[in-house]
Design an enzyme around this catalytic site. Structure first.
Site, PDB file in Angstrom:
ATOM      1  N   LEU A  61     -18.451 -12.822  -8.082  1.00  0.00           N
ATOM      2  CA  LEU A  61     -19.369 -14.327  -8.381  1.00  0.00           C
ATOM      3  C   LEU A  61     -18.526 -15.500  -8.811  1.00  0.00           C
ATOM      4  O   LEU A  61     -19.581 -15.949  -9.871  1.00  0.00           O
ATOM      5  CB  LEU A  61     -20.474 -14.346  -9.012  1.00  0.00           C
ATOM      6  CG  LEU A  61     -22.068 -12.863  -8.087  1.00  0.00           C
ATOM      7  CD1 LEU A  61     -23.175 -12.894  -8.741  1.00  0.00           C
ATOM      8  CD2 LEU A  61     -21.616 -13.439  -6.757  1.00  0.00           C
ATOM      9  N   CYS A  78      -6.123  -9.254   2.533  1.00  0.00           N
ATOM     10  CA  CYS A  78      -7.077  -8.715   2.957  1.00  0.00           C
ATOM     11  C   CYS A  78      -8.572  -8.857   4.194  1.00  0.00           C
ATOM     12  O   CYS A  78      -8.846  -9.469   4.806  1.00  0.00           O
ATOM     13  CB  CYS A  78      -7.586  -7.675   2.425  1.00  0.00           C
ATOM     14  SG  CYS A  78      -6.257  -5.999   1.327  1.00  0.00           S
ATOM     15  N   VAL A 102       0.659  -1.038   0.359  1.00  0.00           N
ATOM     16  CA  VAL A 102      -0.003  -0.068   0.082  1.00  0.00           C
ATOM     17  C   VAL A 102       0.920   1.175   0.180  1.00  0.00           C
ATOM     18  O   VAL A 102       0.564   2.323  -0.783  1.00  0.00           O
ATOM     19  CB  VAL A 102      -0.836  -0.225   0.940  1.00  0.00           C
ATOM     20  CG1 VAL A 102      -1.757   1.924   1.338  1.00  0.00           C
ATOM     21  CG2 VAL A 102      -1.859  -1.012   0.759  1.00  0.00           C
TER      22      VAL A 102
HETATM   23  C1  UDX Z   1      -8.883  -7.062  -2.009  1.00  0.00           C
HETATM   24  C2  UDX Z   1     -10.148  -5.995  -2.314  1.00  0.00           C
HETATM   25  O1  UDX Z   1     -10.723  -6.055  -4.106  1.00  0.00           O
HETATM   26  C3  UDX Z   1      -9.608  -4.811  -2.455  1.00  0.00           C
HETATM   27  O2  UDX Z   1     -10.363  -3.570  -2.839  1.00  0.00           O
HETATM   28  C4  UDX Z   1      -8.652  -4.473  -1.173  1.00  0.00           C
HETATM   29  O3  UDX Z   1      -8.317  -3.346  -0.881  1.00  0.00           O
HETATM   30  C5  UDX Z   1      -8.012  -5.566  -0.393  1.00  0.00           C
HETATM   31  O4  UDX Z   1      -8.745  -6.797  -1.144  1.00  0.00           O
HETATM   32  P1  UDX Z   1      -6.958  -8.713  -3.420  1.00  0.00           P
HETATM   33  O5  UDX Z   1      -7.190  -9.416  -1.872  1.00  0.00           O
HETATM   34  O6  UDX Z   1      -5.721  -7.704  -4.251  1.00  0.00           O
HETATM   35  O7  UDX Z   1      -8.187  -7.412  -3.236  1.00  0.00           O
HETATM   36  O8  UDX Z   1      -7.332  -8.874  -4.534  1.00  0.00           O
HETATM   37  P2  UDX Z   1      -8.770  -9.755  -5.003  1.00  0.00           P
HETATM   38  O9  UDX Z   1      -8.647  -9.321  -6.335  1.00  0.00           O
HETATM   39  O10 UDX Z   1      -9.917  -8.929  -4.361  1.00  0.00           O
HETATM   40  O11 UDX Z   1      -9.595 -10.662  -4.410  1.00  0.00           O
HETATM   41  C6  UDX Z   1      -9.210 -11.171  -3.111  1.00  0.00           C
HETATM   42  C7  UDX Z   1      -9.622 -13.305  -2.858  1.00  0.00           C
HETATM   43  O12 UDX Z   1     -10.547 -13.360  -3.454  1.00  0.00           O
HETATM   44  C8  UDX Z   1      -8.453 -13.567  -4.157  1.00  0.00           C
HETATM   45  O13 UDX Z   1      -8.154 -15.299  -3.941  1.00  0.00           O
HETATM   46  C9  UDX Z   1      -9.303 -14.391  -5.292  1.00  0.00           C
HETATM   47  O14 UDX Z   1      -8.644 -15.642  -5.980  1.00  0.00           O
HETATM   48  C10 UDX Z   1     -11.387 -14.457  -4.788  1.00  0.00           C
HETATM   49  N1  UDX Z   1     -12.006 -15.016  -5.355  1.00  0.00           N
HETATM   50  C11 UDX Z   1     -12.071 -13.597  -5.665  1.00  0.00           C
HETATM   51  C12 UDX Z   1     -12.921 -15.350  -5.773  1.00  0.00           C
HETATM   52  O15 UDX Z   1     -12.887 -16.214  -5.342  1.00  0.00           O
HETATM   53  N2  UDX Z   1     -14.207 -15.191  -6.549  1.00  0.00           N
HETATM   54  C13 UDX Z   1     -14.543 -13.876  -6.651  1.00  0.00           C
HETATM   55  O16 UDX Z   1     -15.237 -13.964  -7.551  1.00  0.00           O
HETATM   56  C14 UDX Z   1     -13.529 -13.142  -7.197  1.00  0.00           C
END
Ligand code: UDX
Length: 436
Positions: A250, A260, A11
């Site tokens: 989804l 996060c 960040v």
């Molecule tokens: C997230 C938030 O999107 C961001 O706004 C916040 O500041 C930090 O946390 P990040 O952890 O970098 O960001 O990744 P993100 O793309 O959101 O995916 C998070 C997790 O969810 C991943 O493990 C991803 O594989 C999973 N995911 C995401 C799913 O399983 N299905 C989805 O449809 C979307």
């Protein structure tokens, strides 16, 4: 504006670099001298698309610099961003040790009034606490105003998100400070939501908890779809077209990971506990996610009477594509379980291997490409939907593997793509496709 950014993690580094890109004079402060030296040479310690280019450009034009010295970092700064980590403590709550240390170091060096902007994700009420900590530590002639400015950056697209986010949230109980930070952010040209301090803090947690809830929801629907013969991808498309629901987040899969969602949903539950408020919905979101992470391993185990000596190709290790981050990656538990069953794992990831070596069991063999991981394998499992993995030709699975059996934890291929490929295909929330 003259700005200092404290902490050069994901960040902090992205914040410092992008604030300098929009024209501010930025000094990033980090206690790690080696990291500071590397950054001053234009080398980024993290893999983040577009970051190195902006880092080099702004170092060169003199709008960005790095230092390990707080006195130098605080010199003449109007605004100080707090971007240190708030890891998960033992009880699930956010650990504020780094925030405390950063505040105390700032207070010891600050010679003028300044606005403190908290970007770190902190429990509701922390910014009020930060204010009182400064009041206690600063000499009486120096005053700080506090602003909360949570980030919503996704790893892997953090630079893109900074310039193309949906909104910027700025919260303060001091109108003047709020307007100044709104002005600082104006060049990003994004909608700005102005709130009080506590609402801004809550927005960050609520956003992450809601997105995590969407993922656990679709994973639960996926598991039921599988039982009743529906295809979760079509279900997600069908419900996602309803604007009230939306298709984003989804995608069913091996569960959410990263730095996060797991940490922030737990922290929000802890915030509730502190005021005697239980959050059964979020507790279930975490429970569903924990179970979801084991589903791919369960499927593999259910399909083989004995896994000992079986060669498994593991494609993708990072918690999501376009990052080398292994924090809370589903691959950690999944590989552990398969090793326990006696399987031999051959893993490939485009960029996360070095980090994976630090967190996965030593019994994983690391491969430099997809082909060598697949060579002579009894089965393959996909745990991260890297574009390279999605683009890898299905015909090659048959070519390299002993038996083309694929367990896809990220639904990288449509059932139509699989049909006729000769691959036995197990995915999430969709019918099993036998080799044909
Ligand atoms: C997230 C938030 O999107 C961001 O706004 C916040 O500041 C930090 O946390 P990040 O952890 O970098 O960001 O990744 P993100 O793309 O959101 O995916 C998070 C997790 O969810 C991943 O493990 C991803 O594989 C999973 N995911 C995401 C799913 O399983 N299905 C989805 O449809 C979307």
């Amino acid at each position: 504006m003259k700005i200092a950014v404290i902490g050069t993690g994901y960040v902090g580094l992205v914040t410092g670099v992008t604030l300098s890109e929009i024209g501010h004079q930025v000094t990033c402060v980090d206690v790690d001298k080696e990291k500071v030296n590397t950054l001053n040479k234009g080398v980024s310690p993290i893999y983040e698309e577009g970051l190195t280019e902006l880092l080099e450009k702004n170092l060169e034009r003199g709008t960005l610099t790095f230092t390990a010295d707080y006195d130098e970092g605080m010199l003449g700064k109007d605004i100080i961003y707090l971007t240190v980590g708030t890891p998960q403590g033992k009880d699930g709550s956010a650990d504020l040790t780094y925030i405390d240390k950063a505040c105390d170091s700032i207070a010891a060096s600050l010679q003028q009034n300044a606005i403190i902007v908290t970007k770190s994700t902190v429990p509701v009420g922390t910014n009020s606490y930060i204010k009182s900590r400064f009041e206690e530590k600063l000499s009486s002639n120096i005053k700080v105003k506090i602003v909360s400015n949570p980030e919503f950056l996704r790893q892997g697209s953090a630079v893109y998100d900074t310039f193309n986010g949906d909104r910027i949230v700025i919260g303060s109980d001091n109108t003047e400070a709020l307007e100044t930070i709104a002005e600082v952010n104006a060049p990003f040209n994004l909608p700005i939501v102005k709130t009080d301090l506590r609402s801004a803090e809550m927005i960050k947690y609520a956003a992450n908890a809601f997105l995590a809830t969407k993922i656990s929801f679709i994973n639960e629907i996926a598991n039921l779809s599988e039982q009743v013969g529906a295809n979760v991808d079509l279900v997600a498309d069908g419900i996602g077209m309803d604007k009230r629901i939306g298709r984003a987040f989804l995608n069913a899969g091996a569960g959410f990971g990263g730095s996060c969602f797991p940490k922030d949903t737990n922290a929000l539950i802890s915030i509730g506990k502190e005021v005697d408020y239980t959050m059964p919905l979020l507790e279930s979101v975490i429970k569903v996610n924990d179970k979801q992470r084991s589903i791919i391993a369960d499927k593999v185990i259910a399909n083989y009477a004995d896994l000992s000596g079986k060669k498994i190709a593991v494609l993708g290790l990072a918690f999501k594509p376009n990052t080398d981050d292994m924090r809370d990656a589903p691959s950690i538990q999944i590989t552990e379980r398969l090793i326990e069953q006696g399987a031999n794992l051959y893993a490939y990831d485009p960029v996360a291997i070095e980090n994976a070596k630090k967190v996965l069991s030593g019994q994983v063999e690391y491969c430099s490409n997809i082909e060598s991981a697949l060579q002579n394998a009894d089965m393959a499992i996909i745990l991260t939907e890297w574009q390279e993995i999605k683009d890898f030709p299905l015909s090659a699975y048959k070519q390299y593997m002993k038996k083309p059996v694929l367990f896809d934890g990220r639904n990288c291929f449509t059932i139509e793509q699989i049909n006729g490929s000769g691959i036995e295909y197990h995915s999430i929330g969709r019918p099993v496709e036998k080799a044909n």
